[in-house]
Motif scaffolding. Sequence first.
Motif, PDB file in Angstrom:
ATOM      1  N   PHE A  17       0.834  -1.206   0.000  1.00  0.00           N
ATOM      2  CA  PHE A  17       0.000   0.000   0.000  1.00  0.00           C
ATOM      3  C   PHE A  17       0.868   1.256   0.000  1.00  0.00           C
ATOM      4  CE2 PHE A  17      -3.892  -2.050   2.335  1.00  0.00           C
ATOM      5  CZ  PHE A  17      -4.216  -2.758   1.188  1.00  0.00           C
ATOM      6  N   VAL A  22      -3.233   1.985  -2.203  1.00  0.00           N
ATOM      7  CA  VAL A  22      -4.258   1.001  -1.851  1.00  0.00           C
ATOM      8  C   VAL A  22      -5.015   0.540  -3.095  1.00  0.00           C
ATOM      9  CG1 VAL A  22      -6.398   0.624  -0.559  1.00  0.00           C
ATOM     10  CG2 VAL A  22      -4.508   1.867   0.503  1.00  0.00           C
ATOM     11  N   ARG A  48     -10.353  -5.618   0.642  1.00  0.00           N
ATOM     12  CA  ARG A  48      -9.219  -4.700   0.747  1.00  0.00           C
ATOM     13  C   ARG A  48      -9.531  -3.611   1.767  1.00  0.00           C
ATOM     14  NH1 ARG A  48      -7.450  -2.920  -4.748  1.00  0.00           N
ATOM     15  NH2 ARG A  48      -9.597  -2.246  -4.820  1.00  0.00           N
ATOM     16  N   LEU A  52      -7.435  -2.605   5.002  1.00  0.00           N
ATOM     17  CA  LEU A  52      -6.998  -1.237   5.256  1.00  0.00           C
ATOM     18  C   LEU A  52      -7.459  -0.764   6.634  1.00  0.00           C
ATOM     19  CD1 LEU A  52      -5.591   1.321   4.277  1.00  0.00           C
ATOM     20  CD2 LEU A  52      -7.726   1.964   3.146  1.00  0.00           C
ATOM     21  N   ILE A  98       0.437   6.079   4.382  1.00  0.00           N
ATOM     22  CA  ILE A  98      -0.665   5.435   3.658  1.00  0.00           C
ATOM     23  C   ILE A  98      -1.891   6.331   3.702  1.00  0.00           C
ATOM     24  CG2 ILE A  98      -2.254   3.464   3.635  1.00  0.00           C
ATOM     25  CD1 ILE A  98       0.117   1.748   4.666  1.00  0.00           C
ATOM     26  N   GLU A 102      -3.729   8.043   0.412  1.00  0.00           N
ATOM     27  CA  GLU A 102      -5.032   7.458   0.115  1.00  0.00           C
ATOM     28  C   GLU A 102      -6.183   8.225   0.758  1.00  0.00           C
ATOM     29  OE1 GLU A 102      -5.635   5.058  -1.992  1.00  0.00           O
ATOM     30  OE2 GLU A 102      -3.530   4.652  -2.416  1.00  0.00           O
TER      31      GLU A 102
END
Length: 174
Positions: A17, A22, A48, A52, A98, A102
């Motif tokens: 990621f 992601v 997913r 996450l 991350i 994202e």
Amino acid sequence: MASDTKERILEAARELFARKGVQKTSLQEIADKLGITKPALYYHFASREDLLRSIVQPLIDAGQRFLEEQERAASVDARAVFEGYFDFHYAHRGDILILLYELGTLAELGLVEIVFAWRARIAVLLCGANPPLNQAVRVTVALGGIQDSTIEFQDAPADELRTAAVDAAMATLG
């Protein structure tokens, strides 16, 4: 054994990621990296997004604990708040990266609002509920600078970076 596999999946997902994003990382890629089947991965994580959330939830929990501790304190010590804020971000900088990469995905999961609410709560601790604009901007810049420094200067010794970041935040706050 299942717990070990779950942790291995989380670590592989973190790495992919952070490197690819992601949305550009498939569950098959994660399974392949670990040498497991995709159904084995689904045994531990339904999607997913579930994966996450499992990565980000410890960050959310730690952030919530930090805020609650600060809010329970009998008095507010700005330096101690900034030091704790630095320590939190430094400890979780990989997962924060991350988050930063994202934001769209995390907004869909309802996690961005939590992070923005944290900053607002810390700002209230540091300069009250209705500060003048110049003070509100100072606290925003101070908090953003601390967070950014933990990501920007990853190779700096932690203690030196902490001192530099907190000193800068204190100077910015005024």
